[in-house]
Every structure is written in structure tokens, then in C-alpha cells.
Design a protein around this motif. Structure first.
Motif, PDB file in Angstrom:
ATOM      1  N   UNK A   1      11.860  -4.276   0.593  1.00 16.95           N
ATOM      2  CA  UNK A   1      12.891  -5.150   1.129  1.00 16.95           C
ATOM      3  C   UNK A   1      14.221  -4.407   1.175  1.00 16.95           C
ATOM      4  N   UNK A   2      14.745  -4.253   2.390  1.00 18.22           N
ATOM      5  CA  UNK A   2      16.070  -3.677   2.579  1.00 18.22           C
ATOM      6  C   UNK A   2      16.869  -4.687   3.401  1.00 18.22           C
ATOM      7  N   UNK A   3      17.979  -5.143   2.856  1.00 15.95           N
ATOM      8  CA  UNK A   3      18.786  -6.172   3.514  1.00 15.95           C
ATOM      9  C   UNK A   3      19.206  -5.669   4.896  1.00 15.95           C
ATOM     10  N   UNK A   4      18.993  -6.515   5.889  1.00 19.61           N
ATOM     11  CA  UNK A   4      19.395  -6.183   7.250  1.00 19.61           C
ATOM     12  C   UNK A   4      18.352  -5.405   8.033  1.00 19.61           C
ATOM     13  N   UNK A   5      17.224  -5.080   7.424  1.00 16.41           N
ATOM     14  CA  UNK A   5      16.166  -4.354   8.131  1.00 16.41           C
ATOM     15  C   UNK A   5      14.905  -5.199   8.153  1.00 16.41           C
ATOM     16  N   UNK A   6      14.035  -4.873   9.098  1.00 18.55           N
ATOM     17  CA  UNK A   6      12.774  -5.616   9.195  1.00 18.55           C
ATOM     18  C   UNK A   6      11.903  -5.318   7.971  1.00 18.55           C
ATOM     19  N   UNK A   7      10.960  -6.182   7.728  1.00 21.08           N
ATOM     20  CA  UNK A   7      10.056  -6.017   6.581  1.00 21.08           C
ATOM     21  C   UNK A   7       9.233  -4.745   6.751  1.00 21.08           C
ATOM     22  N   UNK A   8       9.116  -3.989   5.696  1.00 24.04           N
ATOM     23  CA  UNK A   8       8.314  -2.769   5.682  1.00 24.04           C
ATOM     24  C   UNK A   8       7.436  -2.788   4.444  1.00 24.04           C
ATOM     25  N   UNK A   9       6.458  -1.876   4.406  1.00 22.60           N
ATOM     26  CA  UNK A   9       5.556  -1.785   3.260  1.00 22.60           C
ATOM     27  C   UNK A   9       5.375  -0.333   2.852  1.00 22.60           C
ATOM     28  N   UNK A  10       4.984  -0.162   1.617  1.00 27.10           N
ATOM     29  CA  UNK A  10       4.578   1.156   1.134  1.00 27.10           C
ATOM     30  C   UNK A  10       3.226   0.988   0.470  1.00 27.10           C
ATOM     31  N   UNK A  11       2.518   2.069   0.362  1.00 28.24           N
ATOM     32  CA  UNK A  11       1.188   2.030  -0.246  1.00 28.24           C
ATOM     33  C   UNK A  11       1.228   2.815  -1.549  1.00 28.24           C
ATOM     34  N   UNK A  12       0.729   2.204  -2.611  1.00 28.83           N
ATOM     35  CA  UNK A  12       0.727   2.840  -3.927  1.00 28.83           C
ATOM     36  C   UNK A  12      -0.703   2.857  -4.464  1.00 28.83           C
ATOM     37  N   UNK A  13      -1.000   3.886  -5.237  1.00 30.20           N
ATOM     38  CA  UNK A  13      -2.325   3.998  -5.831  1.00 30.20           C
ATOM     39  C   UNK A  13      -2.516   2.956  -6.930  1.00 30.20           C
ATOM     40  N   UNK A  14      -3.695   2.393  -6.977  1.00 29.86           N
ATOM     41  CA  UNK A  14      -4.089   1.514  -8.074  1.00 29.86           C
ATOM     42  C   UNK A  14      -4.541   2.406  -9.236  1.00 29.86           C
ATOM     43  N   UNK A  15      -4.821   1.841 -10.405  1.00 33.65           N
ATOM     44  CA  UNK A  15      -5.377   2.660 -11.479  1.00 33.65           C
ATOM     45  C   UNK A  15      -6.652   3.389 -11.048  1.00 33.65           C
ATOM     46  N   UNK A  16      -7.511   2.734 -10.259  1.00 31.62           N
ATOM     47  CA  UNK A  16      -8.731   3.399  -9.780  1.00 31.62           C
ATOM     48  C   UNK A  16      -8.371   4.568  -8.864  1.00 31.62           C
ATOM     49  N   UNK A  17      -7.358   4.385  -8.026  1.00 36.62           N
ATOM     50  CA  UNK A  17      -6.906   5.466  -7.154  1.00 36.62           C
ATOM     51  C   UNK A  17      -6.338   6.632  -7.945  1.00 36.62           C
ATOM     52  N   UNK A  18      -5.590   6.322  -9.010  1.00 42.54           N
ATOM     53  CA  UNK A  18      -5.021   7.376  -9.864  1.00 42.54           C
ATOM     54  C   UNK A  18      -6.126   8.212 -10.511  1.00 42.54           C
ATOM     55  N   UNK A  19      -7.251   7.564 -10.852  1.00 42.64           N
ATOM     56  CA  UNK A  19      -8.357   8.295 -11.464  1.00 42.64           C
ATOM     57  C   UNK A  19      -8.986   9.300 -10.504  1.00 42.64           C
ATOM     58  N   UNK A  20      -8.777   9.142  -9.214  1.00 46.44           N
ATOM     59  CA  UNK A  20      -9.327  10.077  -8.231  1.00 46.44           C
ATOM     60  C   UNK A  20      -8.484  11.349  -8.075  1.00 46.44           C
ATOM     61  N   UNK A  21      -7.276  11.367  -8.611  1.00 40.97           N
ATOM     62  CA  UNK A  21      -6.405  12.534  -8.442  1.00 40.97           C
ATOM     63  C   UNK A  21      -7.076  13.818  -8.924  1.00 40.97           C
ATOM     64  N   UNK A  22      -7.726  13.867 -10.099  1.00 37.73           N
ATOM     65  CA  UNK A  22      -8.389  15.123 -10.489  1.00 37.73           C
ATOM     66  C   UNK A  22      -9.474  15.556  -9.496  1.00 37.73           C
ATOM     67  N   UNK A  23     -10.173  14.603  -8.909  1.00 39.98           N
ATOM     68  CA  UNK A  23     -11.208  14.937  -7.920  1.00 39.98           C
ATOM     69  C   UNK A  23     -10.565  15.577  -6.696  1.00 39.98           C
TER      70      UNK A  23
END
Length: 84
Positions: free
Chosen positions: A11-33
Motif C-alpha cells: 500500500x502506497x498512498x496515492x498509487x494503485x494497489x500493488x503486490x509483492x511475493x514472499x517465500x513461505x516457510x516451505x519456500x525458504x526450505x527450498x533455498x539450499x536446493x
């Protein structure tokens, strides 16, 4: 996403809605792979150019890599020393 990433609103005031993607704990476990696959690809490059990506420790700038280590803290080199 299969539970590997989550979409979060930004959320940024005055700008349209945007999204970001973040790793879940399961996604974080894939980092070593992913790091192991990157290292393998770097070792088997068809040319001698430097790797396109370097992973560095934010604290000291040292290169980050995957290492085999037993539960007692011993580094295992080479991987052939691993027994089933």
C-alpha cells in the motif's frame, strides 16, 4: 504457488494497489536446493566465463555455498564419504 510463495499487498498512498511475493516457510526450505543446483550449473558451464550470479554473506561479503556437514559439525569432503 503450491504453498511456496504468498502474495502480499503493498500500500502506497496515492498509487494503485500493488503486490509483492514472499517465500513461505516451505519456500525458504527450498533455498539450499536452489543454491546446490546453481553451484552444479556453475561447475558444468560449457564455457569458462564467470558465473552470472554470486551469493554473498551480507555480514562479511564472503561467498555462500552448500556444504555437507554431519550432526556433530564435521565437514564431509568429498561427498563420497557419505554412507547410506
Amino acid at each position: 504457488s503450491n504453498g511456496l510463495v504468498e502474495r502480499e499487498p503493498i500500500t502506497v498512498v496515492g498509487q494503485r494497489a500493488r503486490h509483492r511475493y514472499v517465500l513461505t516457510p516451505a519456500g525458504m526450505e527450498l533455498i539450499p536446493v536452489i543454491v546446490a543446483l546453481r553451484e552444479w550449473g556453475d561447475r558444468h558451464r560449457p564455457d569458462s566465463s564467470p558465473p552470472p550470479v554470486a551469493l554473498l554473506h551480507a555480514g562479511c561479503g564472503g561467498a555462500v555455498g552448500i556444504a555437507f556437514r554431519c550432526e556433530h559439525g564435521h565437514d564431509i569432503t568429498p561427498p563420497q564419504d557419505i554412507r547410506l
